[in-house]
Motif scaffolding. Structure first.
Motif, PDB file in Angstrom:
ATOM      1  N   LYS A   1     -13.287  -3.302  -3.138  1.00 34.22           N
ATOM      2  CA  LYS A   1     -12.938  -4.363  -4.080  1.00 34.22           C
ATOM      3  C   LYS A   1     -13.099  -5.772  -3.515  1.00 34.22           C
ATOM      4  CE  LYS A   1     -11.829  -3.024  -8.147  1.00 34.22           C
ATOM      5  NZ  LYS A   1     -11.290  -1.703  -8.282  1.00 34.22           N
TER       6      LYS A   1
ATOM      7  N   ALA B   1      -8.118   0.723  -1.925  1.00 33.33           N
ATOM      8  CA  ALA B   1      -8.180   1.924  -2.770  1.00 33.33           C
ATOM      9  C   ALA B   1      -8.654   3.129  -1.954  1.00 33.33           C
ATOM     10  CB  ALA B   1      -9.122   1.683  -3.929  1.00 33.33           C
ATOM     11  N   TYR B   2      -8.177   4.282  -2.286  1.00 36.18           N
ATOM     12  CA  TYR B   2      -8.488   5.578  -1.630  1.00 36.18           C
ATOM     13  C   TYR B   2      -7.871   5.689  -0.237  1.00 36.18           C
ATOM     14  CZ  TYR B   2     -12.226   5.113  -5.073  1.00 36.18           C
ATOM     15  OH  TYR B   2     -12.944   4.869  -6.206  1.00 36.18           O
ATOM     16  N   TYR B   3      -7.066   4.699   0.131  1.00 37.44           N
ATOM     17  CA  TYR B   3      -6.398   4.765   1.431  1.00 37.44           C
ATOM     18  C   TYR B   3      -5.609   6.067   1.523  1.00 37.44           C
ATOM     19  CZ  TYR B   3      -2.305   3.641   4.395  1.00 37.44           C
ATOM     20  OH  TYR B   3      -1.269   3.661   5.289  1.00 37.44           O
TER      21      TYR B   3
ATOM     22  N   GLY C   1     -14.812   5.030   0.502  1.00 40.71           N
ATOM     23  CA  GLY C   1     -15.232   4.164  -0.602  1.00 40.71           C
ATOM     24  C   GLY C   1     -16.734   4.284  -0.853  1.00 40.71           C
TER      25      GLY C   1
ATOM     26  N   TYR D   1       0.808  -1.229   0.000  1.00 39.97           N
ATOM     27  CA  TYR D   1       0.000   0.000   0.000  1.00 39.97           C
ATOM     28  C   TYR D   1       0.843   1.282   0.000  1.00 39.97           C
ATOM     29  CZ  TYR D   1      -4.412  -2.473   1.146  1.00 39.97           C
ATOM     30  OH  TYR D   1      -5.536  -3.259   1.125  1.00 39.97           O
TER      31      TYR D   1
ATOM     32  N   LYS E   1       2.549   5.232  -9.029  1.00 41.57           N
ATOM     33  CA  LYS E   1       1.818   4.114  -8.423  1.00 41.57           C
ATOM     34  C   LYS E   1       1.188   3.303  -9.557  1.00 41.57           C
ATOM     35  CE  LYS E   1      -2.552   4.381  -7.147  1.00 41.57           C
ATOM     36  NZ  LYS E   1      -3.758   4.913  -6.533  1.00 41.57           N
TER      37      LYS E   1
ATOM     38  N   ASN F   1     -10.791   2.885   4.824  1.00 41.99           N
ATOM     39  CA  ASN F   1     -11.188   3.447   3.523  1.00 41.99           C
ATOM     40  C   ASN F   1     -12.643   3.115   3.171  1.00 41.99           C
ATOM     41  OD1 ASN F   1     -10.846   0.749   3.126  1.00 41.99           O
ATOM     42  ND2 ASN F   1      -9.975   0.969   1.092  1.00 41.99           N
TER      43      ASN F   1
ATOM     44  N   GLU G   1      -4.807  -0.793  -7.568  1.00 44.33           N
ATOM     45  CA  GLU G   1      -6.222  -0.573  -7.289  1.00 44.33           C
ATOM     46  C   GLU G   1      -7.033  -1.864  -7.225  1.00 44.33           C
ATOM     47  OE1 GLU G   1      -7.007   2.839  -9.804  1.00 44.33           O
ATOM     48  OE2 GLU G   1      -5.606   3.848  -8.453  1.00 44.33           O
ATOM     49  N   GLU G   2      -6.432  -2.980  -7.646  1.00 41.27           N
ATOM     50  CA  GLU G   2      -7.099  -4.283  -7.485  1.00 41.27           C
ATOM     51  C   GLU G   2      -7.144  -4.725  -6.025  1.00 41.27           C
ATOM     52  OE1 GLU G   2      -8.889  -5.841  -9.724  1.00 41.27           O
ATOM     53  OE2 GLU G   2      -8.377  -4.034 -10.866  1.00 41.27           O
ATOM     54  N   ARG G   3      -6.323  -4.075  -5.186  1.00 40.03           N
ATOM     55  CA  ARG G   3      -6.384  -4.352  -3.757  1.00 40.03           C
ATOM     56  C   ARG G   3      -7.573  -3.610  -3.167  1.00 40.03           C
ATOM     57  NH1 ARG G   3      -2.107  -5.879  -0.695  1.00 40.03           N
ATOM     58  NH2 ARG G   3      -3.767  -6.281   0.799  1.00 40.03           N
TER      59      ARG G   3
ATOM     60  N   GLU H   1       0.519   4.091  -2.528  1.00 40.72           N
ATOM     61  CA  GLU H   1      -0.717   4.869  -2.353  1.00 40.72           C
ATOM     62  C   GLU H   1      -0.434   6.106  -1.510  1.00 40.72           C
ATOM     63  OE1 GLU H   1      -4.152   4.834  -2.573  1.00 40.72           O
ATOM     64  OE2 GLU H   1      -4.415   3.028  -3.772  1.00 40.72           O
TER      65      GLU H   1
END
Ligand code: G6P
Length: 444
Positions: A234, A313-315, A177, A16, A303, A173, A308-310, A19
């Motif tokens: 996700k 996201a938006y962390y 999210g 991460y 990045k 997140n 973003e598959e993790r 990010e």
């Protein structure tokens, strides 16, 4: 000369980290980070090198004077830090895989933050975070601890209850999210959406939702009756709500509510998925291998979109906007985990809750919402009791307390199954649970 901001990230070798670095780069004007210390443990050394070098390339490409330090020396990294962010995983993804696999054998949910997995992740993590708190007291007593390590609600509860660190914020997140997801559903920019959040981490509800200050709750509830619209992170794919349920509940749910309101279906789905493609940890292990291969590329200085598959996201958005608002005393509203202080009437004042807060240099000030609607009040209180008893078990290493925590969890079908799962998981995680296996005194 103004002292630059020093940020220390524990678990810095995490996939991460790019990010976070991307966030610091984007918001540099408001948040002038001078030093970023990425810390990890011996077992994470290789990942730390790879991700740390990518961080350095990203910063160099952005042309910013942020120094990146990579170290295994946590104490050196903590010295005089202004913000400490935590994103470590005790026992790595291999331990998460056990948290997921073992409960499934008993027909129980295997998930990293809910049910038995959440309990055991808490039991492994809490002693470590409390140790970090002790170091912080000594080495950076004025720093803010921004915890992203799961189970974030239980960990925040433990820090508030069992450490002397008061400047702690738990971050997730999921709320951001949900905001992003709803912005997409309504086809408006995220900045125009506001949700009144209340509940606990991974058990948070949206009490109302606004576009430019005007409530659009009825419209959003209607959109949420469509099964394609209920997943905002996700890694948790919802199965779609009964329209009559979501209308009468009249609240925005978070993805994790699927585990509580569709327990049987979600367990069956996850067990099937685990057979076909592996548990989420096993899938993420593969994904991470690919990510780290990408991170190694000396020509990569951004990045990679694959990150973003993790689920995280938006962390960076969430973390950087929080740190920026504390640093600049912004007074904007953000959803975070903090001490309740009367925000939710039916939760003890000294417990951690996830609520919309005004963020100032004194930290988050929760917005008082009164009480939760009766339909959800009991479940939220039950999960809070689970978190508190689990935190107590983590600190005391008491077996009966651990069994009690799991037995009262609404995802556990019986006291006997709780005991059996605890027995098997204690054994499986022995190496990371020293409080349950004290070393025997040598007999003279
Ligand atoms: C979401 C949750 C986090 C969780 C993450 C897992 O973002 O809010 O609490 O850690 O998903 O993502 P992963 O890709 O590891 O399953």
């Amino acid at each position: 000369m103004v002292k630059g901001i020093k940020i220390t990230t524990i678990g810095g070798g995490s996939s991460y980290t790019p990010e976070l670095v991307e966030g610091f780069i984007k918001h540099y004007d408001e948040l002038p980070v001078r030093e970023l210390w990425l810390v990890d443990i011996e077992a994470g050394k290789e990942k730390l090198e790879i991700v740390g070098n990518l961080a350095k390339r990203m910063i160099e490409k952005a042309g910013l004077p942020i120094e990146v330090h990579l170290t295994l020396d946590r104490r050196a990294a903590l010295e005089n830090a202004d913000f400490v962010t935590t994103q470590f995983r005790v026992g790595l993804l291999e331990a998460r895989a056990k948290d997921e696999r073992i409960p499934m054998k008993y027909g129980v949910l295997g998930q990293e933050t809910n049910g038995p997995g959440g309990l055991f992740k808490g039991l492994r993590t809490i002693p470590v975070i409390l140790d970090i708190c002790k170091d912080m007291e000594e080495l950076c007593p004025n720093a803010w601890l921004i915890n992203f390590t799961n189970p974030a609600g239980m960990v925040t509860e433990a820090v508030l209850r069992y450490s002397n660190i008061k400047k702690v914020v738990g971050l997730c997140n999921v709320p951001i999210g949900m905001e992003m997801g709803i912005a997409k559903l309504l086809d408006v920019d995220h900045s125009r959406i506001k949700i009144d959040f209340a509940g606990l981490n991974h058990m948070v509800y949206g009490l109302d939702v606004y576009v430019d200050g005007e409530s659009v709750k009825d419209k959003v509830i209607e959109l949420l009756t469509d099964p394609n619209n209920t997943s905002f992170v996700k890694n948790v794919k919802g199965l779609g709500w009964e329209p009559s349920f979501i209308r009468s509940l009249n609240l925005l749910t978070c993805p994790y509510h699927n585990y509580y309101y569709k327990t049987k279906d979600m367990i069956e789905k996850d067990i099937k998925k685990a057979k076909e493609e592996g548990t989420r940890a096993e899938v993420v292990l593969k994904l991470e291998k690919e990510l780290f291969e990408l991170y190694k590329d000396p020509n990569l200085a951004i990045k990679p979109p694959q990150l973003e598959e993790r689920g995280g996201a938006y962390y960076s958005e969430a973390a950087v906007r929080l740190i920026t608002s504390i640093y600049t005393d912004k007074g904007d509203i953000q959803p975070v985990n903090t001490q309740n202080n009367g925000a939710i009437a039916s939760i003890p004042n000294d417990s951690a809750v996830e609520v919309s807060c005004v963020i100032t240099k004194e930290g988050p000030k929760p917005i008082v919402i009164g009480d939760l609607p009766i339909a959800v009040r009991g479940l939220v209180q039950q999960i809070k009791s689970f978190e508190r008893i689990a935190a107590e078990a983590a600190v005391t290493g008491d077996y009966d307390t651990a069994v009690l925590a799991l037995t009262i969890n609404p995802l556990t079908p019986s006291d006997t199954i709780a005991r059996e799962i605890v027995d098997e998981m204690l054994e499986a995680h022995k190496e990371h649970l020293p409080q349950f296996f004290p070393k025997k005194e040598a007999v003279k």
